[in-house]
Each structure stands twice: as structure tokens, then as C-alpha cells.
Design a protein around this motif. Structure first.
Motif, short mmCIF file in Angstrom:
data_model
loop_
_atom_site.label_atom_id
_atom_site.label_comp_id
_atom_site.label_asym_id
_atom_site.label_seq_id
_atom_site.Cartn_x
_atom_site.Cartn_y
_atom_site.Cartn_z
N ILE A 14 0.85 -1.19 0.00
CA ILE A 14 0.00 0.00 0.00
C ILE A 14 0.89 1.24 0.00
O ILE A 14 1.89 1.30 0.71
CB ILE A 14 -0.92 0.02 1.24
N GLU A 15 0.49 2.22 -0.81
CA GLU A 15 1.21 3.49 -0.84
C GLU A 15 0.22 4.65 -0.73
O GLU A 15 -0.89 4.59 -1.27
CB GLU A 15 2.02 3.60 -2.13
N LEU A 16 0.63 5.69 -0.04
CA LEU A 16 -0.15 6.93 0.12
C LEU A 16 0.67 8.06 -0.49
O LEU A 16 1.27 8.86 0.24
CB LEU A 16 -0.44 7.19 1.60
N PRO A 17 0.71 8.17 -1.82
CA PRO A 17 1.70 9.05 -2.47
C PRO A 17 1.48 10.54 -2.23
O PRO A 17 2.43 11.32 -2.31
CB PRO A 17 1.52 8.70 -3.96
N TYR A 18 0.24 10.95 -1.94
CA TYR A 18 -0.04 12.39 -1.83
C TYR A 18 -0.45 12.80 -0.42
O TYR A 18 -1.06 13.85 -0.23
CB TYR A 18 -1.15 12.77 -2.82
N ILE A 19 -0.11 12.00 0.56
CA ILE A 19 -0.56 12.26 1.91
C ILE A 19 -0.03 13.59 2.46
O ILE A 19 -0.66 14.23 3.31
CB ILE A 19 -0.18 11.10 2.86
N ASN A 20 1.13 14.03 1.98
CA ASN A 20 1.71 15.28 2.47
C ASN A 20 1.31 16.48 1.62
O ASN A 20 1.79 17.59 1.86
CB ASN A 20 3.24 15.19 2.50
N GLN A 21 0.42 16.27 0.63
CA GLN A 21 0.13 17.34 -0.31
C GLN A 21 -1.29 17.88 -0.22
O GLN A 21 -1.61 18.89 -0.84
CB GLN A 21 0.39 16.84 -1.74
N PHE A 22 -2.19 17.21 0.51
CA PHE A 22 -3.55 17.74 0.56
C PHE A 22 -3.61 18.93 1.51
O PHE A 22 -2.85 19.04 2.47
CB PHE A 22 -4.56 16.65 0.95
N ALA A 23 -4.56 19.84 1.22
CA ALA A 23 -4.66 21.10 1.96
C ALA A 23 -5.29 20.86 3.33
O ALA A 23 -6.39 20.31 3.42
CB ALA A 23 -5.48 22.11 1.17
N LEU A 24 -4.60 21.27 4.36
CA LEU A 24 -5.13 21.15 5.71
C LEU A 24 -6.13 22.28 5.97
O LEU A 24 -5.97 23.40 5.45
CB LEU A 24 -4.00 21.22 6.73
N PRO A 25 -7.17 22.03 6.74
CA PRO A 25 -8.14 23.09 7.04
C PRO A 25 -7.51 24.19 7.88
O PRO A 25 -6.48 23.98 8.53
CB PRO A 25 -9.24 22.36 7.81
N ALA A 26 -8.13 25.35 7.87
CA ALA A 26 -7.63 26.46 8.68
C ALA A 26 -7.67 26.07 10.15
O ALA A 26 -8.57 25.37 10.60
CB ALA A 26 -8.49 27.70 8.43
N ASN A 27 -6.69 26.55 10.90
CA ASN A 27 -6.59 26.26 12.33
C ASN A 27 -6.51 24.76 12.62
O ASN A 27 -7.06 24.28 13.61
CB ASN A 27 -7.78 26.88 13.09
N TYR A 28 -5.84 24.04 11.71
CA TYR A 28 -5.67 22.59 11.90
C TYR A 28 -4.96 22.32 13.22
O TYR A 28 -3.92 22.90 13.52
CB TYR A 28 -4.87 22.01 10.74
N ALA A 29 -5.53 21.42 14.04
CA ALA A 29 -4.95 21.12 15.34
C ALA A 29 -4.38 19.71 15.42
O ALA A 29 -3.49 19.44 16.21
CB ALA A 29 -6.00 21.30 16.43
N GLY A 30 -4.90 18.83 14.62
CA GLY A 30 -4.41 17.45 14.66
C GLY A 30 -5.45 16.48 14.15
O GLY A 30 -6.57 16.87 13.78
N ILE A 31 -5.06 15.22 14.10
CA ILE A 31 -5.99 14.18 13.65
C ILE A 31 -6.74 13.64 14.85
O ILE A 31 -6.14 13.15 15.81
CB ILE A 31 -5.23 13.06 12.94
N ASN A 32 -8.02 13.74 14.79
CA ASN A 32 -8.88 13.21 15.83
C ASN A 32 -8.91 11.69 15.77
O ASN A 32 -8.87 11.02 16.80
CB ASN A 32 -10.29 13.80 15.63
N SER A 33 -8.98 11.17 14.56
CA SER A 33 -8.97 9.72 14.36
C SER A 33 -8.57 9.43 12.93
O SER A 33 -8.87 10.21 12.02
CB SER A 33 -10.35 9.13 14.66
N ALA A 34 -7.90 8.30 12.70
CA ALA A 34 -7.54 7.87 11.35
C ALA A 34 -7.62 6.35 11.28
O ALA A 34 -7.08 5.66 12.15
CB ALA A 34 -6.13 8.34 10.99
N VAL A 35 -8.32 5.86 10.29
CA VAL A 35 -8.45 4.41 10.11
C VAL A 35 -8.17 4.04 8.66
O VAL A 35 -8.50 4.79 7.74
CB VAL A 35 -9.85 3.90 10.52
#
Length: 448
Positions: free
Chosen positions: A301-322
Motif C-alpha cells: 500500500i502506498e499513500l503518495p499524496y498524503i503530504n500534499q492535501f490542503a489542511l483546514p484552517a486552524n488545523y490542530a491534529g488528527i482526531n482519528s484515522a483508520v
């Protein structure tokens, strides 16, 4: 057990199975933003690329406690064939000293440990005699082989069935062969392992069937259901005038034995897999990827663009990821149960394991997932769901490298890999498949 398997098992010894939580921890980001102004925003459009990679290894099967015979043919993965080989053990007996006894029959009995695959069609089993005995001092692997006679001397066909309990397959010796075997036992000509091996060096168990099915045969030392059973009775009248009871002796096959697994991917999309660095995109295999240890196949499995999507304003962190992975399976009645547990590992360009992916919100446990299913509706809803909250937080913040991931079976750390695990397989849908999709779901915490 091979080095890779032990390494993978050790990585999981301190881990535990985690269940994904979509609500997450609303405390994330409270030190940055007032809790009253927090918003949890779901995102499930992260690009996930899946492929099948080759990780061929050999496994010792001469101490597995079982034999397997069968085959599996698939247009995408090719054919995997299982043959088994076993020598006979001599059992001390008093037949040579007895008088007035008579042969009833000689039967090869095989206790069925499990059936994997299609049981709605017939299954043919051929038993061939080995040309020479197996070597007791040798370790036999899935890549080992042994010579056997071309023509089978015992054959049977198992009808469609629902396998429950521990059924026994019985193949009766032809009368002439049975009488010959009995005569040599009674005369003392067969009196130890060597003389028995000179007469019957052992067996090869083969199927000519094209049905996708494997039969596991009990062969552990506590099994009394596998071997040659000689039935006889006394010709002396009993004191009550009833017929003498039949007696028997079992010559087991649980000393020297092994199962061979062979694979042929010719003419399939996966024929391009020739080395550990190769990968075949799931788009070329009907939007699926595969995990089968016996076939040497695992999912990358590869996540090639995980560092390229736009984070929302005032991003604080990931609440959950699955990470949600779905097997391609129509019902629970197909007798092809997927692996109980899958695990995630970070790998390099050679598809070699570097480390286990940290799981849950703390990252202290390895990322593993159990097979969960629900068939309360008309269609089967089954998934593996990995909690990768900590890992995705680290990845998005650039604190860990974005390496490819290996999705594979997680063997029991204490019991290791079983022979049944080797022939087991699972087909996984990719992100483009209409049903049974693979996806990453993020729940981001940000300020209003």
C-alpha cells in the motif's frame, strides 16, 4: 520457521488488537484552541494505491502435524498445488506368534483435519507409492519433493459435503495386496522400520481435481486416524458361541512426512513478479490485490499524496484515522475464510520489512486488525479496520518518512504459522473497486 516470520512475530509480541474509533478523542488540540471552538472534519478522499508483491520463502513442513493435498487456480494469481508425502512407522505386534487368525481387510485411513475451499463439488484423491523412503534425519520444506510411482495404487472420490467434526477417508487395499501385506507381517518378514520400508516405502497424496479445494489430513502423534490399519479376527470359537470380535493394528504415518507447495503464475498478470522489488498494480488484476503466504503474495500500500492535501484552517491534529480494507467475498458459506488478523509494516523499495506501523492514538501498539463481518443484511459487510491515528499524525506533520506499507497476515506470536495458514488466501479490493473498497478515513480537529 524462517527468519522473516520470526521477525514479524516478535514485532507483534507486545501489540494487541485494536478496534478503530470514528469519534476519536475530542481533547486533541485543546491546548491550542478553545475546546468550545473545535470542529471534527471527516476526509475520505486520500489516495491509496495497492499492488501485489512477491515475498517467496520456504517453510519447514516436516513437523507441522498435518498433510495437505489440493489445488487452487485463479485467473489473476495462477495455480498453487499442494502434494503431501509420508513414510510408514512399524508398530510392534504379536501377529507372528498367533495361530488361528484370519485377515479381514487392510485400509489406509486418513483423518481430515480441515477443508478449505469448494466442498460443493467432488474431490479426487490419488495415493501413489514412493520409490524410496523419506529420510528421518532430514528437514523437509514446502520446496522439497520426493519421487513416486506414476500410477496410483489407491484412488477415491469424495462427494460434495459439509465437513463437520473429524471425518475419516478410507481407502481399502486390493485383496491381493492386502493378503500379501498380511502374510509378510504374520511370517515375520516385515518386523521393523527397514523391512516395512522395503515393502512400502511410503505414500504420495495427489489430487487430479481442478476444484479449488484443499484437504488437510491429520498427522500428529496424538492422532489415531492416519495410517494403514490391518483388521483381523480369531477363528477360535468364543465361549458364548458369538462371532469373534475384529481386532486391528495401525501402522501410522506420523514420523517422517511433509507437504510440498508449488506455484505457477504463467499467463497471469502476476507473472511479472520475478524478484522482491517487483510490484503489480491492483489495476491490472481486476482492481484487487492478494495475500497468500503459500503463493508468496502480499499486498503493498502506498499513500503518495498524503503530504500534499490542503489542511483546514486552524488545523490542530488528527482526531482519528483508520485504514479500512475489505475482502472480496460474497458470503460466509464459501468455506474460504480470510485470515483472522492482518498487520501493517513499513517496508523499503525491496519490499523488505523495516518496522511495524504504530497503531492507535498512542502509537505504543502495532497496527493490526481482526476480520470483522456482518451478514445481517442481504449482502456481506466484512472488513479489516486499522487504527492508524498516531501514524497518520506523524506522517502528515512530516515527522516520519512516507514509506510504502506491507499488508500481510499476522501469525500467532506463540504458535507461529500453521500449514493451514500457508494455503489460506484473501483477495482485497482497491480504492477503484465498486464494492469492497480500500480507503483511509481521517477525522481532523480544527478551529471554527
Amino acid at each position: 520457521m524462517m527468519r522473516t516470520l520470526w521477525y514479524a512475530g516478535l514485532l507483534l509480541l507486545t501489540g494487541f488488537i485494536v478496534v478503530a474509533c470514528q469519534s476519536g478523542d475530542l481533547n486533541v488540540g485543546q491546548s491550542v484552541i478553545n475546546p468550545q471552538g473545535l470542529l471534527v472534519q471527516p476526509i475520505d478522499t486520500i489516495t491509496v494505491q495497492a499492488s501485489t508483491v512477491l515475498r517467496v520463502d520456504s517453510f519447514a513442513t516436516s513437523s507441522s502435524g498435518a498433510l495437505v493435498v489440493g489445488q487452487w487456480t485463479d485467473a489473476q494469481t495462477g495455480q498453487m498445488t499442494a502434494k503431501s508425502f509420508a513414510s510408514l512407522n512399524y508398530v510392534s505386534n504379536s501377529l507372528a506368534s498367533l495361530t488361528n487368525i484370519q485377515l479381514d481387510s487392510v485400509v489406509l485411513e486418513l483423518g481430515v483435519a480441515f477443508t478449505y475451499g469448494d466442498t460443493t463439488n467432488t474431490f479426487a484423491l490419488n495415493v501413489h507409492r514412493l520409490t524410496r523412503p523419506l529420510v528421518s534425519e532430514r528437514t523437509y520444506y514446502t520446496t522439497s519433493t520426493a519421487d513416486y510411482e506414476t500410477k496410483p495404487f489407491l484412488q477415491t472420490t469424495i462427494g460434495p459435503q459439509s465437513v463437520t467434526g473429524t471425518p475419516v477417508i478410507r481407502l481399502r487395499f486390493p485383496d491381493a495386496l492386502a493378503q500379501s501385506f498380511y502374510s509378510k507381517i504374520v511370517s515375520g518378514e516385515i518386523n521393523d522400520e527397514t523391512t516395512l520400508a522395503n515393502y512400502i516405502p511410503g505414500f504420495a497424496f495427489v489430487t487430479p481435481s481442478t476444484t479449488n479445494c484443499f484437504r488437510g489430513i491429520l498427522n500428529s502423534r496424538n492422532s489415531a486416524a492416519t495410517g494403514i490399519r490391518l483388521y483381523y479376527h480369531s477363528t477360535e470359537p468364543t465361549s458364548t458361541g458369538t462371532a469373534p470380535a475384529s481386532q486391528n493394528i495401525l501402522f501410522t504415518t506420523n514420523s517422517v512426512y511433509f507437504t510440498q507447495l508449488s506455484n505457477n503464475r504463467t499467463g497471469t498478470p502476476l507473472s511479472a513478479l520475478r524478484s522482491r522489488s517487483d510490484a503489480v498494480s491492483s489495476r491490472l488484476t481486476d482492481n484487487t490485490s492478494f495475500i497468500s503466504w503459500g503463493a508468496g503474495l502480499q499486498t503493498r500500500i502506498e499513500l503518495p499524496y498524503i503530504n500534499q492535501f490542503a489542511l483546514p484552517a486552524n488545523y490542530a491534529g488528527i482526531n482519528s484515522a483508520v485504514l479500512v480494507v475489505s475482502p472480496v467475498r460474497n458470503s460466509l458459506r464459501d468455506n474460504t475464510a480470510p485470515f483472522t488478523t492482518l498487520a501493517l509494516y513499513e517496508i523499503n523499495s525491496q519490499n523488505e520489512i523495516i518496522t511495524a506501523v504504530p497503531g492507535a492514538a498512542s502509537g505504543l501498539a502495532a497496527a493490526t486488525a481482526n476480520y470483522i463481518y456482518d451478514q445481517s443484511q442481504l449482502t456481506l459487510n466484512d472488513t479489516y479496520t486499522f487504527d492508524v491515528t498516531y501514524y497518520m499524525n506523524q506522517l502528515i506533520r512530516g515527522r516520519v518518512p512516507n514509506r510504502p506499507l506491507l499488508l500481510t497476515f499476522s501469525p500467532d506470536p506463540q504458535n507461529g504459522l500453521s500449514l493451514q495458514n500457508l494455503i489460506q488466501r484473501v483477495t482485497l479490493g482497491n480504492q477503484q473497486r465498486p464494492n469492497d473498497q480500500m480507503k483511509v478515513q481521517l477525522y481532523l480537529t480544527s478551529g471554527l
